[in-house]
Every structure is written in structure tokens, then in C-alpha cells.
Scaffold this motif. Structure first.
Motif, PDB file in Angstrom:
ATOM      1  N   HIS A 227       0.830  -1.202   0.000  1.00 33.63           N
ATOM      2  CA  HIS A 227       0.000   0.000   0.000  1.00 33.63           C
ATOM      3  C   HIS A 227       0.863   1.249   0.000  1.00 33.63           C
ATOM      4  CE1 HIS A 227      -3.650  -2.390   0.822  1.00 33.63           C
ATOM      5  NE2 HIS A 227      -2.829  -3.151   1.540  1.00 33.63           N
ATOM      6  N   THR A 228       0.267   2.352  -0.367  1.00 32.69           N
ATOM      7  CA  THR A 228       0.993   3.613  -0.443  1.00 32.69           C
ATOM      8  C   THR A 228       1.337   4.103   0.961  1.00 32.69           C
ATOM      9  OG1 THR A 228      -1.027   4.946  -0.356  1.00 32.69           O
ATOM     10  CG2 THR A 228      -0.261   4.217  -2.544  1.00 32.69           C
ATOM     11  N   PRO A 229       2.365   4.943   1.084  1.00 28.86           N
ATOM     12  CA  PRO A 229       2.697   5.489   2.407  1.00 28.86           C
ATOM     13  C   PRO A 229       1.527   6.224   3.038  1.00 28.86           C
ATOM     14  CG  PRO A 229       4.442   5.951   0.829  1.00 28.86           C
ATOM     15  CD  PRO A 229       3.299   5.391   0.045  1.00 28.86           C
ATOM     16  N   GLU A 230       0.780   6.951   2.208  1.00 28.21           N
ATOM     17  CA  GLU A 230      -0.355   7.703   2.743  1.00 28.21           C
ATOM     18  C   GLU A 230      -1.408   6.766   3.338  1.00 28.21           C
ATOM     19  OE1 GLU A 230       1.932   9.909  -0.137  1.00 28.21           O
ATOM     20  OE2 GLU A 230       0.849   7.986  -0.332  1.00 28.21           O
ATOM     21  N   ALA A 231      -1.675   5.652   2.642  1.00 24.98           N
ATOM     22  CA  ALA A 231      -2.680   4.707   3.135  1.00 24.98           C
ATOM     23  C   ALA A 231      -2.213   4.048   4.438  1.00 24.98           C
ATOM     24  CB  ALA A 231      -2.964   3.648   2.072  1.00 24.98           C
ATOM     25  N   VAL A 232      -0.938   3.736   4.512  1.00 21.98           N
ATOM     26  CA  VAL A 232      -0.414   3.103   5.728  1.00 21.98           C
ATOM     27  C   VAL A 232      -0.482   4.067   6.898  1.00 21.98           C
ATOM     28  CG1 VAL A 232       1.637   2.098   6.800  1.00 21.98           C
ATOM     29  CG2 VAL A 232       1.061   1.526   4.438  1.00 21.98           C
ATOM     30  N   ALA A 233      -0.089   5.336   6.659  1.00 23.04           N
ATOM     31  CA  ALA A 233      -0.139   6.326   7.729  1.00 23.04           C
ATOM     32  C   ALA A 233      -1.577   6.543   8.195  1.00 23.04           C
ATOM     33  CB  ALA A 233       0.468   7.647   7.240  1.00 23.04           C
ATOM     34  N   GLN A 234      -2.501   6.593   7.257  1.00 27.36           N
ATOM     35  CA  GLN A 234      -3.915   6.772   7.613  1.00 27.36           C
ATOM     36  C   GLN A 234      -4.423   5.589   8.423  1.00 27.36           C
ATOM     37  OE1 GLN A 234      -6.455   7.376   4.253  1.00 27.36           O
ATOM     38  NE2 GLN A 234      -8.292   7.754   5.468  1.00 27.36           N
ATOM     39  N   ALA A 235      -4.020   4.369   8.031  1.00 31.33           N
ATOM     40  CA  ALA A 235      -4.463   3.179   8.760  1.00 31.33           C
ATOM     41  C   ALA A 235      -3.957   3.191  10.194  1.00 31.33           C
ATOM     42  CB  ALA A 235      -3.971   1.927   8.042  1.00 31.33           C
TER      43      ALA A 235
ATOM     44  N   VAL B 229      -1.972   8.477  11.937  1.00 31.62           N
ATOM     45  CA  VAL B 229      -0.876   9.381  12.233  1.00 31.62           C
ATOM     46  C   VAL B 229      -0.631  10.297  11.047  1.00 31.62           C
ATOM     47  CG1 VAL B 229       0.889   7.769  11.400  1.00 31.62           C
ATOM     48  CG2 VAL B 229       1.509   9.523  13.070  1.00 31.62           C
ATOM     49  N   ALA B 230      -0.249  11.521  11.343  1.00 28.97           N
ATOM     50  CA  ALA B 230       0.146  12.473  10.300  1.00 28.97           C
ATOM     51  C   ALA B 230       1.661  12.398  10.159  1.00 28.97           C
ATOM     52  CB  ALA B 230      -0.274  13.890  10.679  1.00 28.97           C
ATOM     53  N   PRO B 231       2.188  12.057   8.962  1.00 31.52           N
ATOM     54  CA  PRO B 231       3.637  11.869   8.805  1.00 31.52           C
ATOM     55  C   PRO B 231       4.475  13.089   9.154  1.00 31.52           C
ATOM     56  CG  PRO B 231       2.446  10.967   6.926  1.00 31.52           C
ATOM     57  CD  PRO B 231       1.450  11.733   7.734  1.00 31.52           C
ATOM     58  N   ASP B 232       3.888  14.307   9.056  1.00 29.01           N
ATOM     59  CA  ASP B 232       4.681  15.504   9.342  1.00 29.01           C
ATOM     60  C   ASP B 232       4.578  15.955  10.780  1.00 29.01           C
ATOM     61  OD1 ASP B 232       2.033  16.140   9.187  1.00 29.01           O
ATOM     62  OD2 ASP B 232       2.314  17.982   8.002  1.00 29.01           O
ATOM     63  N   ALA B 233       3.800  15.233  11.611  1.00 27.35           N
ATOM     64  CA  ALA B 233       3.645  15.630  13.009  1.00 27.35           C
ATOM     65  C   ALA B 233       3.901  14.484  13.980  1.00 27.35           C
ATOM     66  CB  ALA B 233       2.238  16.191  13.249  1.00 27.35           C
ATOM     67  N   GLY B 234       3.563  13.263  13.568  1.00 25.86           N
ATOM     68  CA  GLY B 234       3.747  12.128  14.456  1.00 25.86           C
ATOM     69  C   GLY B 234       2.632  12.000  15.470  1.00 25.86           C
ATOM     70  N   LEU B 235       2.770  11.043  16.365  1.00 24.73           N
ATOM     71  CA  LEU B 235       1.765  10.820  17.396  1.00 24.73           C
ATOM     72  C   LEU B 235       1.909  11.833  18.525  1.00 24.73           C
ATOM     73  CD1 LEU B 235       2.030   6.922  17.736  1.00 24.73           C
ATOM     74  CD2 LEU B 235       0.264   8.193  16.484  1.00 24.73           C
ATOM     75  N   HIS B 236       0.804  12.133  19.175  1.00 25.65           N
ATOM     76  CA  HIS B 236       0.879  12.912  20.401  1.00 25.65           C
ATOM     77  C   HIS B 236       1.353  12.009  21.539  1.00 25.65           C
ATOM     78  CE1 HIS B 236      -0.827  16.626  18.878  1.00 25.65           C
ATOM     79  NE2 HIS B 236      -1.768  15.910  18.239  1.00 25.65           N
TER      80      HIS B 236
ATOM     81  N   THR C 196      15.110   7.876  17.188  1.00 30.84           N
ATOM     82  CA  THR C 196      14.716   9.264  16.970  1.00 30.84           C
ATOM     83  C   THR C 196      13.328   9.268  16.342  1.00 30.84           C
ATOM     84  OG1 THR C 196      17.016   9.878  16.607  1.00 30.84           O
ATOM     85  CG2 THR C 196      15.341  11.431  15.857  1.00 30.84           C
ATOM     86  N   VAL C 197      12.377   9.926  17.009  1.00 30.55           N
ATOM     87  CA  VAL C 197      10.987   9.906  16.551  1.00 30.55           C
ATOM     88  C   VAL C 197      10.449  11.326  16.437  1.00 30.55           C
ATOM     89  CG1 VAL C 197      10.542   7.654  17.586  1.00 30.55           C
ATOM     90  CG2 VAL C 197      10.057   9.732  18.894  1.00 30.55           C
ATOM     91  N   LEU C 198       9.357  11.426  15.723  1.00 30.22           N
ATOM     92  CA  LEU C 198       8.623  12.686  15.605  1.00 30.22           C
ATOM     93  C   LEU C 198       7.327  12.526  16.377  1.00 30.22           C
ATOM     94  CD1 LEU C 198       8.765  15.458  14.117  1.00 30.22           C
ATOM     95  CD2 LEU C 198       7.430  14.404  12.281  1.00 30.22           C
TER      96      LEU C 198
ATOM     97  N   ARG D  95      19.321   8.739   4.351  1.00 32.22           N
ATOM     98  CA  ARG D  95      18.438   8.985   5.493  1.00 32.22           C
ATOM     99  C   ARG D  95      16.992   8.676   5.071  1.00 32.22           C
ATOM    100  NH1 ARG D  95      19.994  13.780   3.289  1.00 32.22           N
ATOM    101  NH2 ARG D  95      18.309  15.199   2.649  1.00 32.22           N
ATOM    102  N   ALA D  96      16.100   8.618   6.062  1.00 32.33           N
ATOM    103  CA  ALA D  96      14.721   8.239   5.729  1.00 32.33           C
ATOM    104  C   ALA D  96      13.793   8.589   6.876  1.00 32.33           C
ATOM    105  CB  ALA D  96      14.633   6.752   5.421  1.00 32.33           C
ATOM    106  N   ARG D  97      12.515   8.519   6.556  1.00 38.97           N
ATOM    107  CA  ARG D  97      11.453   8.659   7.546  1.00 38.97           C
ATOM    108  C   ARG D  97      10.481   7.518   7.303  1.00 38.97           C
ATOM    109  NH1 ARG D  97       8.304  14.295   8.568  1.00 38.97           N
ATOM    110  NH2 ARG D  97      10.504  14.875   8.717  1.00 38.97           N
ATOM    111  N   GLY D  98      10.038   6.864   8.380  1.00 38.82           N
ATOM    112  CA  GLY D  98       9.141   5.733   8.230  1.00 38.82           C
ATOM    113  C   GLY D  98       8.145   5.653   9.360  1.00 38.82           C
ATOM    114  N   VAL D  99       7.035   4.988   9.104  1.00 40.27           N
ATOM    115  CA  VAL D  99       6.018   4.794  10.118  1.00 40.27           C
ATOM    116  C   VAL D  99       6.149   3.379  10.661  1.00 40.27           C
ATOM    117  CG1 VAL D  99       4.301   4.134   8.376  1.00 40.27           C
ATOM    118  CG2 VAL D  99       3.547   4.848  10.646  1.00 40.27           C
TER     119      VAL D  99
END
Length: 890
Positions: free
Chosen positions: A10-18, A21-28, A121-123, A208-212
Motif C-alpha cells: 500500500h501507499t505510504p499515505e494509506a499506511v499512515a492513515q491506517a 498518524v500524520a507523517p509531518d507531526a507524528g503521534l501525540h 529518533t521519533v517525531l 536517510r529516511a522517515r518511516g512509520v
């Protein structure tokens, strides 16, 4: 299927939505805390630790140990405190050794747990934070840089030239370039195909990378490996044979002693005397020195293996190697060097091999491209040193790129000097879609500066963009189809092929239009690379085959690469030998796999669970399997195999803890030395059993037949216990020093189901034991007939000396004693001389006569005893000659 179950599809957007979480903000922070309570810590699960007393109690469950404890109690009842203490010391010693082994085996899971990264390191809440890796939860946004260990399973959502070393988990020898696009289900056949995922326990080597986070703890791929480690260990061949031997022996001894007691009572003997005789015979008939001899043999073998750079973690493993019929070896780092090496350069119709002079300027220009279109960097303090490229350790980066630097060095081109002369001014990094990399360099064309672009990448990606072939005299026509055919031919040989090209520019082009920039290229050539086989591995494979052991390669690498390496090493003779892949295994049930394992020698693209299936299929076919490996992915199969062999230098802690044998120098050839040592040890264990049981058989026949021949009881209980003490002690232990039999590595492995008493040993025990008993009774009858009062001392002496002659004669199952020589086992010769001296002391030292119920013998009587004992040696040598003739005739 929801994205959380198959995020790579699945696309990154679909995985983040599932994962909400917002990829540019992370979890509270509050949400992360809530999910942590739901999913638990990002750690590998641990079973309840077994208490030390439980491990210790397990050591006393073996039937042979229980028999020995019973023998100790019987010896104490008849007043033989020395025998009781000796038996108890032996039992305790073996319990301590077994306890230590069991405790160390439990460390495999602990080592696996330590693989997890300490921090990540997390967001969270829009801010970058460093948190313990155990605090990660599904939905966390993790930031990665080169050198980071991946703390959880991630679906990559943003990358910048990210490359990951997954060799410890998948077995792939090449770092994986990552991307973010969704994959098609049909394109994913193995873990290594999930190029949009980063897995826990692997390492980012570049970019480097960013991942959920999509999986934590035991739900990660590493956690699944940990689950596979939770398997029961099989008993070793030695343990199985000794257990069966102990049970049969105990039942036989108890039955015989009961018969002797009943027959004695029926003859009118005193019940107390017959009870003591039967109990003493029971103690003597059980070879309580056997566990001690086995321990000494295995400990000496382990010490010899350490000298050969092989550390034995479980003593029975040394002997197990002598029974191994199949060695399943991982490829990367075990059979190969775990570093890429340039095999050849094909340019302008000519092949260049590193080490040879360059054929022409086209090859030099191709090597210049390989060195400059390259992100490998010099190690600390090495970049300015002349000849810095001479050692791979001086260059850091992707193994393929460091191999290209070394290839250029072999052609006389130094990367540092080239970069100084042609500095890089712009680049287009490699990505998995283009499968190319291009760098732009400032160069001087006479008095006018200019630019040159070098491109490297997959041939199928670079060649369509080439219009001509580069030569020093100008562009020449290019036959792209012929070059592609050459690339395909090299690929089928297991080589990784890269195409090198160039293009001149008068000024920097607009790199926003990369398709236009990477066009109208001039081909320089093809360079082929491989992770080369270890030189010593080829000889080791050849030695294994000559010893009747089948080598099998099991790897996560590409099928063509696996087949090519297997052919080079001699594992397969046919360059087109069949290869089973992970996809093949996935569509195969266990019955079908068992039908194929006898023919297949190479397995590729397999995952950890499939490695275990292969091992189990071989075991189901009656094979004893050794599994070698170095990565996390190898650990479950190492533990499930009959003996796991891990690499000590390049291997992971998990593999070493799961293995029974660790090669300290990562030298596959050390396994051959271990096989030889295992066979020698088993031979010597058989020799001890042959010696001890023949002697015990002689004692039983002597006492059992005397009443039937109307002779008085020939031995006192003290005689039986003394013979048992002096003959089963030092002489038996000294057999541990017996050298290996000639041709020990030219015979096939022992069938795993083979009895300890195979090859005529039980016939020898009964026959020679009957001969010893017959000689003792013959001397007894002669002494009684001639009126000699110390006939019992003579029987006692014949019994002892006959066993000393016997132990010298059985030192080899094939060679006569005069050929192997008396001095080839000095410890045994010394033990025999000492035993003879002790026996003479019981006869001729007056103070010992009442203790041992003996009387001094005359010289003639002693001569009769010695002559009777020598008959045993003659009989054993005649038996060996007869068996040798039968083998030659057969």
C-alpha cells in the motif's frame, strides 16, 4: 487486506492513515502512551527463566545416571566406600558439566534481545525526540540516518538515497536500495523483495529516511525469528547410543546376577556369600568409568578444536560431527568472503581481469568512471595516504562501490587522486526506479575547461540510453543487443553486472530534466562483481565429499548467484544444477520437500522458517544435519540442526549463542578438522566400550560357568571389585589419547541409526569374554587338579592380566599391534605397566594379602598366568586379520 497487515502493498499515505498518524507531526505523547499500554514494549518476549535447581535436577534424569547411583548405593552396602565415592564424584562431575551447558544454551534468547537498538529518533507532537527503542509503538514516525540500527519494522514514507544492510536477517550480501512506492503482490517472493520496508535489527548504511512503525516487538520479522528459536534440541547420536546401551546393560546385568545367585543357592553355597558375589558382580559389570571416559574424550577433543580455532559450546557436539551426513551451509560470509570483488571488466571487445595489465585506454576510462561515479569514502586518516585503496578496510560505503574503488586501484588509478584532478560538481544519486547513478566532474580539455558525466547502473537501464561506444579516437558504432547478451551471460554465472558510460558537456545541464541528461551516452564497458568464495572453503567442500558428507548451500541470495558459487566450490558439478527457491518451497508441502531434498544441493531466496523446513526434511530422511551460518536469520536453523556451527568473527551474537560449535576464525575448513576429531573420539569411545564390556563379560562368564562345570566359586567379591577398579580406571581413560585410525576421512559417515555395537563388536565382546572366562576356569581346573592351594589368586591374576593384554590389542580395529607400535600411545602403555605393578603388589606385598585374600605365586604359577593372558592378544590379532581378509574379499 488492510494496510496494517501488508504495508508494503500500500501507499505510504494509506499506511499512515491506517495507523492514525500524520507523517509531518507524528503521534501525540498521550496517544503514544495509550498505544504502549495496548501493544506492549517494543522488545522480544522472554519465557520464564528456568531456576538453577531445575536445570540441575534435569541432569539426574538420564537412565545411565540412575543406574550409576544405584551402583553407588550397592557398593556402599557391601562396604566398598571407595567405589561409592568414585561413582558419586563421576555423577556429580557430569551433572555440573550438563548444568553449565544447559545454562549457556538458554543465553540464545538473551543475545537476541540485545539486538534491539537502545534509542530511536521519533517525531511526536511535531517535535523531534530521542526515546528508548522499547517505547516505540505502531504509528510512530521514526527518523533514520546512516549508521542507525532499525528499531522496529517501518513502512518507509520518505527517503534520501537510503541503503540498508539486511544480510543478518535475509542473507543478502548486497545492501538494499530502498524506495517508497507500493509493491505488487506478485513482485514479493521473499523478505528481501520488500524494498519499501526497513526491518528491526537491520542497519542503515547510507542516506536517510522517515518511516512509520508498522510492527513492534514479537510482531516484527526479527520477533518471528525469535519465535522460531523456541524449539526443542535433539539428542546427539552419542547420547542416544549411550542411553540405549545403559538400559540394555542394566537389564542384562540384573538378570545374570539373579541367575548366578539362584544357581549358587541351589548348589548349597552360603546365601550371604552368593548375595555379596552377585552384588559385587553387578557393580563390576556396569562400567561406571564410561561417563568419565566420554567426558575426558570430549574435553580433550574440545581442547584440540580450540587450538584449531573452533570453540565447542556443547561437548557432545564434537562427537556429533563424526555422525554428520549433511552440512547445510549459509553462503554469505561462510562459504564466501562477504565482500564484493570485481571479477572482470569487458570493454571494447576485450576482457580485463584485476591484476593483469590494462589492455587499452577504454578500460582505463571505464575504471575512471567506476572510481568517480562512486560514493565510497576513505576511512579516517587514510584518504591522504599513498596507496590508501589497497585495503578494503580503508574504504567505507556500499560493498559494491568499495569493490569498484579497489578494481580501479588494481588498474593503477587512485580514487583520491582522480577526485583531486576531476572534482565532482553535481550528481544524480542512484534510485531504484532509474537503476542508475550519474556524477558530473570538472575536467580540463587542453586550455579550455569542460565537464564530463559518468553514469553507472544496471545494463538494461544504461544501454538503451547509449548511442555510441566511447574510444580515444572518437565515438564508434555500438551493438547494444550484443552487449546486453554479454551482460545476461555474465549474470547467469552469478555475477552482478554494471554498465559504465560517459558523456561530455560544455556546461552543467539542467538536471531537472534527468531523462535528457542521461541520454546520448557513450558506453565504456561492463564490469562484473561477485562475493568470492573463500579459498579454503573449496578444499573443505572437497574433503567433506571425500568423507561421504553431502554439502548443501542454503542462502537468501539470488538463485543464479547461489548456483554459480556452489559450482565454483564443487557443491554441484553441473553448472545448470537445480535450485529450489523460497517461492518453490512455499508451494511445496512437507512430503514433496522430503522427496526433493535428496537431490537438491542449492536453495536460494529462503527465509528463516524455510531453512528449518529444509533441515527437518533432511532429518526426516534419516540424515544428521550440521548447519553453518552467521546471521540472525541462521539462528533458528542452527538450533534445530543436530549441530549448529556459527562464525565467531563475522557472526552475530544470536547465531553464536544458538550454535553448538563456533569457528573463531570464520574458517569453513575448520569443520573438516572437527569432523575428523569427532570420528576419532567415537572410535575411541567404541574401543573403551569394547574393552570394558569384554572384561566384564569375562568376569561374568567366569563366575557363571564355574558352578555348571562343578568348580567352586572362583573369585571373592573383593577380587571382582579390584579388577573392576584397576582395569576400568587408568587403562580405559588412556584410550582417550589413541590416535586416529588410518583413512578415517575416507570412509562414509556412520549411519545415524547404527548401534554402538555394530561391525562385529557384540560378537567380539561375547566371544573374547568367553575366551577370558574359559582361560580363567582352565587355570582354575589345572591348579585344583595339581593340588595348588592358591588357585584363586591365579584366577584373579589371569583375569587382570588378560584385560591388560586385551586393551593393548584393541587399540586399532584394523591395524595389528606390532604395526601401530607400543609407543604410539604412551599414556596407555604407562597405565598398563602401572596396573600390572598394582596387581603384583596385591600378590607379593604381605600386608595386602589378607586384604585382597591372595597368596604369593611361584614363578612357574605366575608364568602360567601370563601365558594364559597372552592367548587373548593372539586371538584378537587373528580376529583382526580374519575381518581384514573378509573386507578385501567383499
Amino acid at each position: 487486506m488492510p494496510p496494517s497487515n501488508a504495508p508494503h502493498l500500500h501507499t505510504p499515505e494509506a499506511v499512515a492513515q491506517a495507523h492514525g498518524v500524520a507523517p509531518d507531526a507524528g503521534l501525540h505523547a498521550d496517544e503514544a502512551l495509550r498505544r504502549s499500554a495496548t501493544h506492549g514494549a517494543n522488545e522480544l518476549a522472554t519465557g520464564p527463566d528456568r531456576p538453577w535447581w531445575h536445570l540441575l535436577a534435569d541432569q539426574f534424569k538420564d537412565f545411565m545416571v540412575l543406574v550409576l547411583l544405584g551402583a553407588a548405593a550397592i557398593a556402599g552396602l557391601v562396604g566398598e566406600v571407595t567405589d561409592t565415592l568414585v561413582i558419586l564424584v563421576i555423577v556429580v562431575l557430569n551433572a555440573v558439566i550438563g548444568f553449565v551447558q544447559a545454562w549457556r544454551a538458554d543465553q540464545a534468547m538473551a543475545a537476541l534481545r540485545q539486538l534491539a537498538a537502545a534509542h530511536a529518533t521519533v517525531l511526536r507532537g511535531g517535535a523531534v525526540q530521542v526515546v528508548p527503542a522499547s517505547a516505540l509503538v505502531p504509528g510512530d514516525i521514526v527518523l533514520l540516518e546512516a549508521g542507525n540500527q532499525i528499531p522496529a519494522d517501518l513502512r518507509l514514507i520518505e527517503i534520501a538515497q537510503l541503503q540498508v544492510d539486511e544480510s543478518a536477517l535475509t542473507g543478502e550480501s548486497i545492501t538494499v536500495a530502498k524506495q517508497t512506492q507500493a509493491l505488487a503482490a506478485e513482485d514479493v517472493g521473499a523478505l528481501g523483495d520488500c524494498t519499501n520496508m526497513a526491518f528491526k535489527g537491520t542497519t542503515a548504511t547510507h542516506g536517510r529516511a522517515r518511516g512509520v512503525v508498522v510492527a513492534t516487538g514479537m510482531r516484527t520479522e526479527l520477533g518471528k525469528v525469535a519465535t522460531l528459536l523456541d524449539t526443542d534440541e535433539r539428542s546427539t547420536p552419542l547420547q542416544l547410543r549411550l542411553a540405549a546401551f545403559g538400559k540394555r546393560l542394566a537389564l542384562a546385568v540384573l538378570g545374570i546376577c539373579a541367575v548366578i545367585f539362584v544357581v549358587g543357592i541351589l548348589r548349597g553355597e552360603a546365601p550371604l556369600l552368593m548375595a555379596l558375589t552377585a552384588i559385587s558382580l553387578a557393580v563390576a559389570a556396569i562400567p561406571e568409568a564410561l561417563p568419565a571416559v566420554v567426558t575426558v574424550l570430549l574435553a580433550l577433543g574440545a581442547r584440540r578444536m580450540v587450538a584449531a580455532n573452533a570453540l565447542v559450546r556443547r561437548l557432545p557436539s564434537v562427537e556429533t560431527l563424526g555422525s554428520v551426513t549433511t552440512i547445510c551451509s549459509d553462503k554469505t560470509g561462510t562459504l564466501t568472503q562477504n565482500r564484493m570483488h570485481a571479477e572482470l571488466l569487458l570493454a571494447h571487445g576485450q576482457t580485463w581481469v584485476p591484476g593483469d595489465p590494462l589492455p587499452g585506454p577504454v578500460h582505463a576510462e571505464a575504471l575512471r568512471a567506476a572510481a568517480l561515479c562512486n560514493d565510497a569514502t576513505a576511512g579516517p586518516g587514510e584518504g591522504s595516504k599513498p596507496g590508501a585503496a589497497q585495503a578494503g578496510a580503508h574504504w567505507q560505503g556500499d560493498p559494491t562501490e568499495t569493490a569498484l574503488v579497489l578494481a580501479a586501484h588494481a588498474g593503477g588509478l587512485e580514487k583520491t587522486a582522480l577526485e583531486a584532478a576531476c572534482p565532482r560538481v553535481q550528481e544524480q544519486p542512484f534510485d531504484s526506479d532509474r537503476k542508475r547513478m550519474t556524477t558530473f566532474h570538472q575536467v580540463a580539455h587542453g586550455a579550455h575547461p569542460g565537464l564530463v558525466a559518468y553514469t553507472k547502473g544496471a545494463p538494461e537501464s544504461v544501454l538503451p540510453r547509449c548511442t555510441r561506444q566511447w574510444t580515444p579516437d572518437g565515438p564508434a558504432p555500438l551493438n547494444a543487443d550484443a552487449v546486453l547478451a554479454s551482460a545476461s551471460r555474465l549474470a547467469t554465472q552469478g555475477l552482478r553486472v554494471l554498465a559504465l558510460a560517459r558523456r561530455d558537456h560544455t556546461r552543467l545541464p539542467d538536471t531537472n530534466d534527468i531523462d535528457a541528461v542521461e541520454s546520448q551516452l557513450h558506453l565504456l564497458g561492463l564490469i562484473a562483481l561477485i562475493d568470492p568464495p573463500r579459498a579454503e572453503a573449496q578444499a573443505a567442500v572437497r574433503d567433506c565429499i571425500s568423507a561421504g558428507i553431502t554439502p548443501v548451500m542454503i542462502t537468501g541470495d539470488h538463485p543464479a548467484t547461489a548456483r554459480a558459487i556452489a559450482h565454483r566450490l564443487g557443491i554441484v558439478q553441473d553448472p545448470d544444477a537445480p535450485v529450489l527457491t523460497g517461492a518453490d518451497l512455499a508451494g511445496m508441502d512437507d512430503a514433496a520437500l522430503r522427496a526433493r531434498v535428496e537431490q537438491v544441493r542449492v536453495y536460494a531466496r529462503v527465509d528463516p522458517a524455510q531453512k528449518i523446513r529444509i533441515v527437518e526434511a533432511l532429518q526426516a530422511q534419516g540424515h544428521f544435519v550440521a548447519m553453518t551460518g552467521d546471521g540472525v536469520n541462521d539462528a533458528p536453523a542452527l538450533k534445530r540442526a543436530d549441530i549448529g556451527v556459527a562464525m565467531g568473527q563475522g557472526g552475530t551474537d544470536v547465531a553464536r549463542e544458538a550454535a553448538s560449535l563456533v569457528l573463531l576464525d570464520d574458517n569453513f575448513a575448520s569443520i573438516v578438522a572437527a569432523v575428523r576429531e569427532g570420528r576419532r573420539i567415537y572410535d575411541n569411545i567404541r574401543k573403551f566400550v569394547r574393552y570394558a564390556m569384554t572384561g566384564n563379560s569375562g568376569e561374568i562368564w567366569t563366575i557363571f560357568l564355574a558352578p555348571l562345570l562343578l568348580l567352586p566359586i572362583p573369585l571373592q567379591p573383593i577380587h571382582i571389585l579390584w579388577v573392576n577398579l584397576v582395569t576400568d580406571g587408568l587403562p580405559g581413560l588412556a584410550l582417550a589419547a589413541e590416535p586416529a585410525e588410518p583413512g578415517i576421512m575416507q570412509r562414509p559417515p556412520r549411519p545415524p541409526q547404527e548401534s554402538l555395537f555394530a561391525h562385529g563388536m557384540w560378537q567380539h565382546i561375547l566371544g573374547v569374554g568367553l575366551l577370558i572366562g574359559g582361560l580363567c576356569l582352565a587355570v582354575q581346573a589345572w591348579a585344583l587338579h595339581t593340588g595348588r592351594e592358591h588357585w584363586q589368586t591365579m584366577v584373579f591374576t589371569v583375569l587382570t592380566l588378560a584385560q591388560m593384554v586385551h586393551v593393548m590389542a584393541i587399540r586399532s580395529e584394523q591395524q595389528p599391534l606390532w604395526r601401530i607400535g607400543l609407543l604410539s600411545n604412551r599414556p596407555l602403555l604407562g597405565a598398563v605397566v602401572l596396573t600390572f605393578g598394582l596387581q603384583m603388589a596385591t600378590i607379593y606385598v604381605p600386608a595386602l594379602n589378607p586384604v585382597f585374600k591372595t597368596e604369593p605365586l611361584t614363578l612357574a604359577e605366575l608364568g602360567v598366568c601370563v601365558a594364559a593372558a597372552l592367548v587373548v592378544g593372539v586371538a584378537v590379532e587373528l580376529e583382526k586379520a580374519w575381518r581384514k581378509r573378509r573386507r578385501e574379499e567383499g
